[in-house]
Design a protein around this motif. Structure first.
Motif, short mmCIF file in Angstrom:
data_model
loop_
_atom_site.label_atom_id
_atom_site.label_comp_id
_atom_site.label_asym_id
_atom_site.label_seq_id
_atom_site.Cartn_x
_atom_site.Cartn_y
_atom_site.Cartn_z
N GLU A 103 0.82 -1.20 0.00
CA GLU A 103 0.00 0.00 0.00
C GLU A 103 0.86 1.26 0.00
OE1 GLU A 103 -3.69 1.57 2.62
OE2 GLU A 103 -3.80 -0.51 1.98
N ASP A 104 2.17 1.11 0.15
CA ASP A 104 3.06 2.27 0.02
C ASP A 104 2.90 2.92 -1.34
OD1 ASP A 104 4.15 2.13 2.55
OD2 ASP A 104 5.82 0.85 1.94
N ALA A 105 2.46 2.14 -2.33
CA ALA A 105 2.26 2.68 -3.67
C ALA A 105 1.30 3.86 -3.65
CB ALA A 105 1.73 1.59 -4.61
N LEU A 106 0.27 3.81 -2.80
CA LEU A 106 -0.71 4.89 -2.73
C LEU A 106 -0.08 6.18 -2.23
CD1 LEU A 106 -3.88 3.13 -1.28
CD2 LEU A 106 -3.50 3.90 -3.63
N HIS A 107 0.77 6.06 -1.21
CA HIS A 107 1.45 7.25 -0.67
C HIS A 107 2.36 7.87 -1.73
CE1 HIS A 107 0.25 6.41 3.53
NE2 HIS A 107 0.39 5.14 3.19
N ILE A 108 3.05 7.01 -2.45
CA ILE A 108 4.04 7.52 -3.41
C ILE A 108 3.35 8.04 -4.67
CG2 ILE A 108 6.11 6.95 -4.74
CD1 ILE A 108 6.70 4.91 -2.46
N LEU A 109 2.18 7.50 -5.01
CA LEU A 109 1.41 8.08 -6.12
C LEU A 109 1.09 9.54 -5.85
CD1 LEU A 109 -1.13 5.32 -7.23
CD2 LEU A 109 0.36 6.65 -8.76
N ASN A 110 0.77 9.85 -4.60
CA ASN A 110 0.50 11.25 -4.25
C ASN A 110 1.75 12.09 -4.43
OD1 ASN A 110 0.40 13.56 -2.03
ND2 ASN A 110 -1.70 13.08 -2.65
N GLU A 111 2.90 11.57 -4.01
CA GLU A 111 4.15 12.31 -4.17
C GLU A 111 4.52 12.46 -5.65
OE1 GLU A 111 7.38 12.21 -1.68
OE2 GLU A 111 6.35 11.33 0.04
N GLU A 112 4.22 11.41 -6.42
CA GLU A 112 4.44 11.51 -7.87
C GLU A 112 3.58 12.64 -8.45
OE1 GLU A 112 3.42 9.17 -11.99
OE2 GLU A 112 3.51 7.96 -10.16
N GLY A 113 2.33 12.69 -8.02
CA GLY A 113 1.45 13.77 -8.47
C GLY A 113 1.99 15.13 -8.10
N ASP A 114 2.52 15.24 -6.87
CA ASP A 114 3.12 16.51 -6.43
C ASP A 114 4.30 16.90 -7.31
OD1 ASP A 114 1.29 16.53 -4.36
OD2 ASP A 114 2.72 15.93 -2.81
N ALA A 115 5.14 15.90 -7.63
CA ALA A 115 6.33 16.18 -8.44
C ALA A 115 5.94 16.63 -9.86
CB ALA A 115 7.23 14.95 -8.50
N TRP A 116 4.95 15.96 -10.45
CA TRP A 116 4.49 16.38 -11.79
C TRP A 116 3.89 17.79 -11.72
CZ3 TRP A 116 6.69 14.30 -15.55
CH2 TRP A 116 6.84 12.93 -15.72
N TYR A 117 3.19 18.08 -10.63
CA TYR A 117 2.61 19.42 -10.47
C TYR A 117 3.72 20.47 -10.41
CZ TYR A 117 -0.56 23.06 -8.78
OH TYR A 117 -1.29 24.22 -8.65
N GLU A 118 4.76 20.19 -9.64
CA GLU A 118 5.90 21.11 -9.54
C GLU A 118 6.58 21.30 -10.89
OE1 GLU A 118 8.18 19.07 -6.62
OE2 GLU A 118 6.82 19.60 -4.97
N ALA A 119 6.53 20.25 -11.73
CA ALA A 119 7.13 20.32 -13.07
C ALA A 119 6.18 20.97 -14.08
CB ALA A 119 7.50 18.92 -13.55
N LYS A 120 5.01 21.41 -13.58
CA LYS A 120 3.99 22.05 -14.43
C LYS A 120 3.41 21.07 -15.47
CE LYS A 120 5.71 26.82 -13.91
NZ LYS A 120 5.91 26.60 -12.50
N GLU A 121 3.49 19.79 -15.16
CA GLU A 121 2.88 18.75 -16.01
C GLU A 121 1.55 18.39 -15.35
OE1 GLU A 121 3.79 17.44 -18.81
OE2 GLU A 121 5.94 17.81 -19.05
N TYR A 122 0.56 19.26 -15.54
CA TYR A 122 -0.66 19.16 -14.75
C TYR A 122 -1.53 17.96 -15.11
CZ TYR A 122 0.89 23.80 -13.50
OH TYR A 122 1.65 24.86 -13.06
N GLN A 123 -1.53 17.55 -16.37
CA GLN A 123 -2.31 16.35 -16.73
C GLN A 123 -1.71 15.11 -16.08
OE1 GLN A 123 -5.31 16.16 -18.62
NE2 GLN A 123 -5.24 14.16 -17.64
N LYS A 124 -0.39 14.99 -16.12
CA LYS A 124 0.27 13.85 -15.49
C LYS A 124 0.07 13.89 -13.98
CE LYS A 124 3.81 13.16 -19.04
NZ LYS A 124 5.27 13.18 -19.35
N SER A 125 0.06 15.10 -13.43
CA SER A 125 -0.19 15.26 -12.00
C SER A 125 -1.58 14.75 -11.65
CB SER A 125 -0.06 16.74 -11.62
OG SER A 125 -0.39 16.94 -10.26
N TYR A 126 -2.59 15.19 -12.39
CA TYR A 126 -3.96 14.72 -12.16
C TYR A 126 -4.05 13.21 -12.31
CZ TYR A 126 -8.76 13.48 -13.11
OH TYR A 126 -9.98 12.83 -13.09
N ASP A 127 -3.42 12.67 -13.35
CA ASP A 127 -3.49 11.23 -13.59
C ASP A 127 -2.95 10.44 -12.40
OD1 ASP A 127 -4.56 11.70 -16.09
OD2 ASP A 127 -2.67 11.44 -17.16
N ALA A 128 -1.86 10.92 -11.79
CA ALA A 128 -1.29 10.22 -10.64
C ALA A 128 -2.23 10.28 -9.45
CB ALA A 128 0.07 10.83 -10.28
#
Length: 215
Positions: A103-128
């Motif tokens: 279930e650690d995958a769920l926590h890291i999916l959120n962090e992945e979304g945060d990282a894509w958001y910081e990279a201004k890749e908003y669609q990838k952020s939403y997808d995560a």
């Protein structure tokens, strides 16, 4: 020799070990120590060396440990403002954790979304964030699911998808209401109000703006 110096000396002895598992564990601890001192370039170098060492084990390598290594790489890259590279590393960590059903995958999916958001890749952020929502189960902590709804709404705002953003903030607000987290509820009301403004519903916008102010 100070205690911390003795500990580091022992770790370096383990790094020289012919046993790859021992070496990798020592490298990860050195990376953790460096990260704790905000020496993220050094921490990243230790993690990358750990990855190269562990990959050499091939089929004998543990997916769980490799997932942890990629998470460490992503963590360091985020602190070095290399957000897109961090998101890619975190995505790999998610894949590996999912392989072993962690279930650690769920926590890291959120962090992945945060990282894509910081990279201004908003669609990838939403997808995560959306994947984290969809992969949740009845045992998943309510606050994690609620946060993913709100974070997904924030990414959708950047994409100017106001109706979908409204849906996510509304669901997030409902979940935070159950958790009795008034501060995040007020934040949701602010964002819901903004969505209604863009959707041309001034009355609803004022209602939620007032709810945010009442907090």
């Amino acid at each position: 020799m100070r205690e911390d110096e003795q500990e580091e000396a022992k770790l370096w002895e383990k790094v020289a070990s012919p046993d790859r598992d021992t070496k990798v564990d020592a490298l990860l601890q050195l990376s953790y120590n460096a990260s704790g001192q905000q020496q993220y370039k050094e921490a990243l170098a230790f993690c990358e060396t750990a990855r190269e060492t562990y990959e050499a084990l091939g089929a004998l390598a543990s997916s769980m440990k490799m997932a942890h290594i990629y998470f460490g790489i992503g963590h360091c890259l985020r602190h070095l403002n290399r957000s897109a590279d961090a998101a890619i590393a975190l995505e790999k960590s998610v894949e590996l954790y999912q392989e072993v059903g962690s279930e650690d995958a769920l926590h890291i999916l959120n962090e992945e979304g945060d990282a894509w958001y910081e990279a201004k890749e908003y669609q990838k952020s939403y997808d995560a964030y959306r994947r984290a929502i969809e992969d949740s189960n009845p045992d998943t902590c309510d606050s994690i699911v609620a946060r993913n709804y709100v974070d997904a709404g924030t990414a959708l705002e950047k994409l100017k998808e106001w109706s979908k953003a409204l849906e996510h903030f509304t669901e997030g607000r409902a979940r935070y209401k159950k958790l009795k987290d008034l501060r995040i509820m007020a934040h949701c009301d602010e964002e819901i109000s903004l969505c209604y403004v863009w959707l041309g519903d001034g009355v609803s916008a004022l209602v939620h703006a007032q709810l945010a102010l009442d907090y």
